[in-house]
Scaffold this motif. Structure first.
Motif, mmCIF file in Angstrom:
data_model
loop_
_atom_site.group_PDB
_atom_site.id
_atom_site.type_symbol
_atom_site.label_atom_id
_atom_site.label_comp_id
_atom_site.label_asym_id
_atom_site.label_seq_id
_atom_site.Cartn_x
_atom_site.Cartn_y
_atom_site.Cartn_z
ATOM 1 N N ILE A 129 0.739 -1.326 0.251
ATOM 2 C CA ILE A 129 -0.027 0.045 -0.080
ATOM 3 C C ILE A 129 0.854 1.273 0.060
ATOM 4 O O ILE A 129 2.033 1.217 0.708
ATOM 5 N N GLY A 152 -2.088 5.383 0.941
ATOM 6 C CA GLY A 152 -3.550 4.198 0.287
ATOM 7 C C GLY A 152 -4.048 4.322 -0.748
ATOM 8 O O GLY A 152 -5.089 3.578 -0.964
ATOM 9 N N ARG A 154 -2.813 0.191 -4.131
ATOM 10 C CA ARG A 154 -2.531 -1.136 -3.497
ATOM 11 C C ARG A 154 -2.016 -2.192 -4.558
ATOM 12 O O ARG A 154 -2.738 -2.267 -5.530
ATOM 13 N N SER A 156 -4.722 -2.145 4.284
ATOM 14 C CA SER A 156 -5.331 -0.803 4.744
ATOM 15 C C SER A 156 -4.224 -0.359 5.754
ATOM 16 O O SER A 156 -3.338 -0.879 6.262
ATOM 17 N N THR A 209 6.201 2.077 -3.529
ATOM 18 C CA THR A 209 5.203 0.878 -3.456
ATOM 19 C C THR A 209 5.635 -0.247 -4.215
ATOM 20 O O THR A 209 5.750 0.054 -5.565
#
Length: 122
Positions: free
Chosen positions: A51, A55, A58, A71, A102
């Protein structure tokens, strides 16, 4: 660097659910993308989910897509992994990690927790 501590692992039946938590120390948690990885006995570490810092992005491994949800709550310095419809093949030690990007690549992660055991019985 950030210190990470996982919790929430345990024993579940196939089809059941568990929620893992990863608590982070340090004021910079909200700037780090986070990920979950797992390692079963005798196997390599596998990517589970990642994530972005806010947020908005993902990623999921194909094996968990539609069953697991990652989350985060930056106010609580915590990232979560909600695991539903568990299967025996989900049995592993689950670790959270902090990254600079990420990513699904464990080599991009610079800080790791100790891990928490998840065991799914059939």
């Amino acid at each position: 660097q950030v210190q990470l501590v996982e919790s929430g692992g345990g024993l579940a039946q196939a089809g059941g659910s568990l929620r893992l938590s990863c608590a982070a120390s340090g004021r910079t948690f909200s700037t780090f993308p986070m990920g979950w990885f797992r390692q079963a006995p005798g196997k390599e570490r596998d990517f589970v989910a990642a994530i972005s810092w806010n947020g908005g992005i993902r990623y999921y491994a194909d094996s968990v897509k539609g069953r697991f949800t990652i989350s985060r709550d930056n106010a609580k310095n915590t990232v979560y992994l909600q695991m539903n419809s568990l299967k025996p093949e989900d049995t592993a030690v689950y670790s959270c990690a902090a990254s600079r990007t990420t990513s699904m690549n464990p080599n991009d992660y610079h800080s790791w927790g100790q891990g928490t055991q998840v065991t799914v019985s059939s």
